[in-house]
Design a protein around this motif. Structure first.
Motif, mmCIF file in Angstrom:
data_model
loop_
_atom_site.group_PDB
_atom_site.id
_atom_site.type_symbol
_atom_site.label_atom_id
_atom_site.label_comp_id
_atom_site.label_asym_id
_atom_site.label_seq_id
_atom_site.Cartn_x
_atom_site.Cartn_y
_atom_site.Cartn_z
ATOM 1 N N GLY A 1 0.519 32.445 18.137
ATOM 2 C CA GLY A 1 1.669 31.724 18.685
ATOM 3 C C GLY A 1 1.616 31.426 20.168
ATOM 4 N N GLU B 1 4.897 24.481 17.031
ATOM 5 C CA GLU B 1 5.987 25.463 17.114
ATOM 6 C C GLU B 1 5.499 26.857 17.514
ATOM 7 O OE1 GLU B 1 7.986 25.244 13.353
ATOM 8 O OE2 GLU B 1 9.017 23.408 13.890
ATOM 9 N N LYS C 1 5.112 30.517 19.606
ATOM 10 C CA LYS C 1 6.100 31.558 19.917
ATOM 11 C C LYS C 1 6.215 31.771 21.416
ATOM 12 C CE LYS C 1 5.785 34.348 15.716
ATOM 13 N NZ LYS C 1 4.443 34.237 15.064
ATOM 14 N N THR D 1 13.863 33.908 19.956
ATOM 15 C CA THR D 1 12.594 34.535 19.571
ATOM 16 C C THR D 1 11.410 33.981 20.358
ATOM 17 O OG1 THR D 1 12.441 32.864 17.849
ATOM 18 C CG2 THR D 1 13.273 35.029 17.200
ATOM 19 N N ARG D 2 11.687 33.042 21.254
ATOM 20 C CA ARG D 2 10.588 32.353 21.904
ATOM 21 C C ARG D 2 10.604 32.606 23.412
ATOM 22 N NH1 ARG D 2 10.976 27.154 19.538
ATOM 23 N NH2 ARG D 2 9.314 27.583 18.051
#
Lengths: 352, 248
Positions: B81, B165, B167, B197-198
């Motif tokens: 991520g 997308e 993280k 969450t990012r």
């Protein structure tokens, strides 16, 4: 006639002290026990309906390999393509596994022919193909060559194309090399408006060798030539490119570009290149370019940062590089386009 | 989310120390900005975090969601991520943008043990993201970044970011080369990705970008370490006063 004793025969072969063969030393590489050294080859032909194959005696082409072919190949295989011929079917030549062979293909006025050749061997052998193609006024030839030999095979394939006015040639060679291999394409323009796209790629691993040599002899006005050869070499393989445009005084308005680009994937591989222009006409646009390098490490890191594993990133970059040699419009519609891309992808999966 | 502890990195086989004991903690859900003078080590930090060759980490550690980040290959970090929006995005000749991105997306999914995204699903998503970023569909057919302007390349980075997308996002000088309209479009895209969450790390020279993407924390990087930190207003102060007092 050539003396057929093996020792004397070897003396007839081209060798590294001849300028045109300095990087492809046939004499130094051959052994007299090589299968096919003194035998005729038995090619297979698949002809479009209405074309026929004949055998005929013919004078040799004067080159060392041409003389050998005359000696051992027997009569030439001849295909006459009548004027105005136009078929979507392809003339296929295969089973060029060992021995000498002479083939003559004549295209009549405005004839259009697709031709697909497979040069392959499962066992080590010696192959010498002497191919002559004659293009009458307005004739169009689209030719593909798929080369994948046994690692110890030695293959010399020489093609001489004479082109009268308004002829068109599209040629794509994909070679995975052999113990020693050379694809030599010689084109002579005898009439104006020749249009030729002559492209190719060699992908070589192990100790394989491939030489792509071309000599384009322009003797008439308004020729349009595009040549792009891509090379990918790894391990201890060796790639050779020799290209020459010879623009004679009457060949005004010639527009000719030659490119050879190679990527070296190992420290011990070799690439030799000699692009040449010899120009006697004053109103021409001619260019040549030659690059040899490694894959772009920054681009590879960028791809890996996006999640593409190193091996896959290398293969993707290399495929894109090689594919540039296979973009001509006339090639797009040919069945070989798909199979060539699949063969390249497969090779890259094993060698990236 | 990402915990950088005493990170020290050298280039030129140890001849030159670029990061000199850098420590930084970015929790999930936060956007941190790093500002600093030229040559402070801002881009080096982004390259060390993403695993580029040529940088030797001689001391310190980076913990990324419980894993030792420095022990992972670049593609493993991407699959976990981590995304870098490059200061100078690379041109990938011969590889159409869509093909490149689908290869990347599916390679990441494969690495995470997920199924590939189908071609129609991918296409649908790409079309909608492209429309959001005002990217013309025919640009996606062209080889990635080849012949694109500086601004188009930056927009393409954000396009990739929204498609993948990630993280944790690192943006290296994303505002350079963008005009005001493009900057707003890019900032909208980035803001839409803000989530609990990012995490995000924004590297920038100027305060301008931070008007559009408002950070939770602002840090000054000088001589290879964080020398000062503050809230969003701190960036405005830096813009006014310059970095001189932080330079050695």
């Amino acid at each position: 006639m050539i003396n057929m004793q093996p020792n004397t025969l070897i003396n007839q072969l081209p060798h590294r002290r001849m300028e045109a063969w300095k990087w492809t030393d046939v004499r130094g590489a051959v052994t007299d026990t090589q299968v096919g050294m003194t035998a005729a080859c038995a090619p297979e032909f698949e002809l479009p309906p209405s074309l026929t194959l004949t055998r005929k005696n013919h004078t040799d082409t004067g080159t060392p390999m041409g003389k050998l072919a005359t000696n051992f190949a027997g009569e030439a295989y001849v295909v006459n393509v009548p004027a105005g011929f136009n078929s979507t079917d392809t003339l296929k030549i295969s089973s060029l596994e060992h021995g000498h062979v002479r083939i003559i293909i004549r295209l009549g006025v405005d004839a259009k022919l697709n031709m697909s050749e497979v040069h392959a061997s499962k066992k080590a052998g010696f192959v010498n193909l002497d191919l002559r193609i004659e293009l009458a006024k307005g004739a169009k030839l689209a030719r593909t060559i798929n080369h994948n030999d046994h690692a110890d095979t030695m293959r010399i394939s020489t093609t001489q194309i004479s082109a009268w006015a308004d002829a068109e040639i599209t040629q794509h060679i994909l070679s995975f090399g052999a113990g020693l291999s050379r694809f030599e394409t010689r084109i002579a323009s005898l009439g104006e408006n020749l249009k030729a796209d002559i492209h190719g790629a060699y992908l070589l691993n192990d100790k394989r060798h491939c030489d792509m040599t071309s000599y384009i002899d322009l003797g008439a006005e308004n020729a349009h030539i595009r040549q792009s050869v891509k090379g990918v070499v790894t391990d201890k393989a060796r790639g050779v490119f020799q290209g020459k445009f010879h623009v004679r005084r009457p060949a005004q308005l010639t527009d000719a570009e030659m490119r050879h680009d190679a990527i070296m994937l190992s420290d011990s591989c070799q690439v030799r290149a000699k692009p040449e222009l010899e120009i006697y006409a004053d109103d021409v646009a001619c260019a040549h370019g030659n690059t040899v390098g490694a894959l772009d490490e920054s681009a590879l890191f960028y791809m890996r940062q996006r999640g593409i594993p190193s091996k896959q990133a290398r293969a993707l970059l290399t495929l894109a590089f090689v594919a540039e040699a296979f973009v001509a419009e006339a090639f797009d519609s040919m069945a070989d386009h798909t199979s060539f891309m699949a063969l390249i992808t497969n090779w890259l999966e094993q060698n990236s | 989310m990402i915990k950088i502890n005493n990170l020290t990195a050298t280039v030129n086989e140890g001849q030159q120390t670029i990061l000199n004991g850098l420590s930084l903690d970015i929790p999930a859900g936060e956007v941190h900005a790093i500002m600093g003078p030229n040559g402070a080590g801002k881009s080096t930090l982004s390259y060390v975090l993403t695993g580029k060759d040529g940088y030797d980490v001689t001391d310190g550690s980076v913990n990324y969601m419980g894993a030792d980040l420095l022990d992972m290959e670049p593609e493993e970090r991407a699959a976990a991520g981590l995304f870098l929006s490059f200061q100078y995005p690379l041109e990938i000749p011969g590889v159409p943008t869509m093909h490149f991105l689908r290869t990347a997306l599916n390679a990441q999914r494969k690495a995470r043990g997920a199924d590939e995204m189908s071609a129609p699903e991918f296409l649908k998503k790409a079309r909608s993201v492209a429309a959001e970023l005002k990217i013309k569909p025919d640009m996606l057919k062209r080889p990635l970044n080849v012949g694109f302007s500086g601004g188009e390349k930056k927009r393409m980075e954000i396009f990739q970011m929204m498609m993948l997308e990630p993280k944790f996002i690192i943006m290296d000088e994303t505002d350079s080369g963008l005009d005001v309209d493009a900057l707003r479009i890019v900032a909208d895209g980035v803001n839409a990705l803000r989530a609990p969450t990012r995490g995000m790390l924004i590297i920038t020279h100027y305060q301008r970008l931070l008007d559009y993407i408002v950070p939770d924390r602002v840090h000054v990087l000088a001589d290879g370490k964080i020398v000062a930190s503050g809230n969003a207003d701190f960036a405005k102060l830096l813009e006014k006063e310059g970095y001189d007092k932080y330079a050695a």
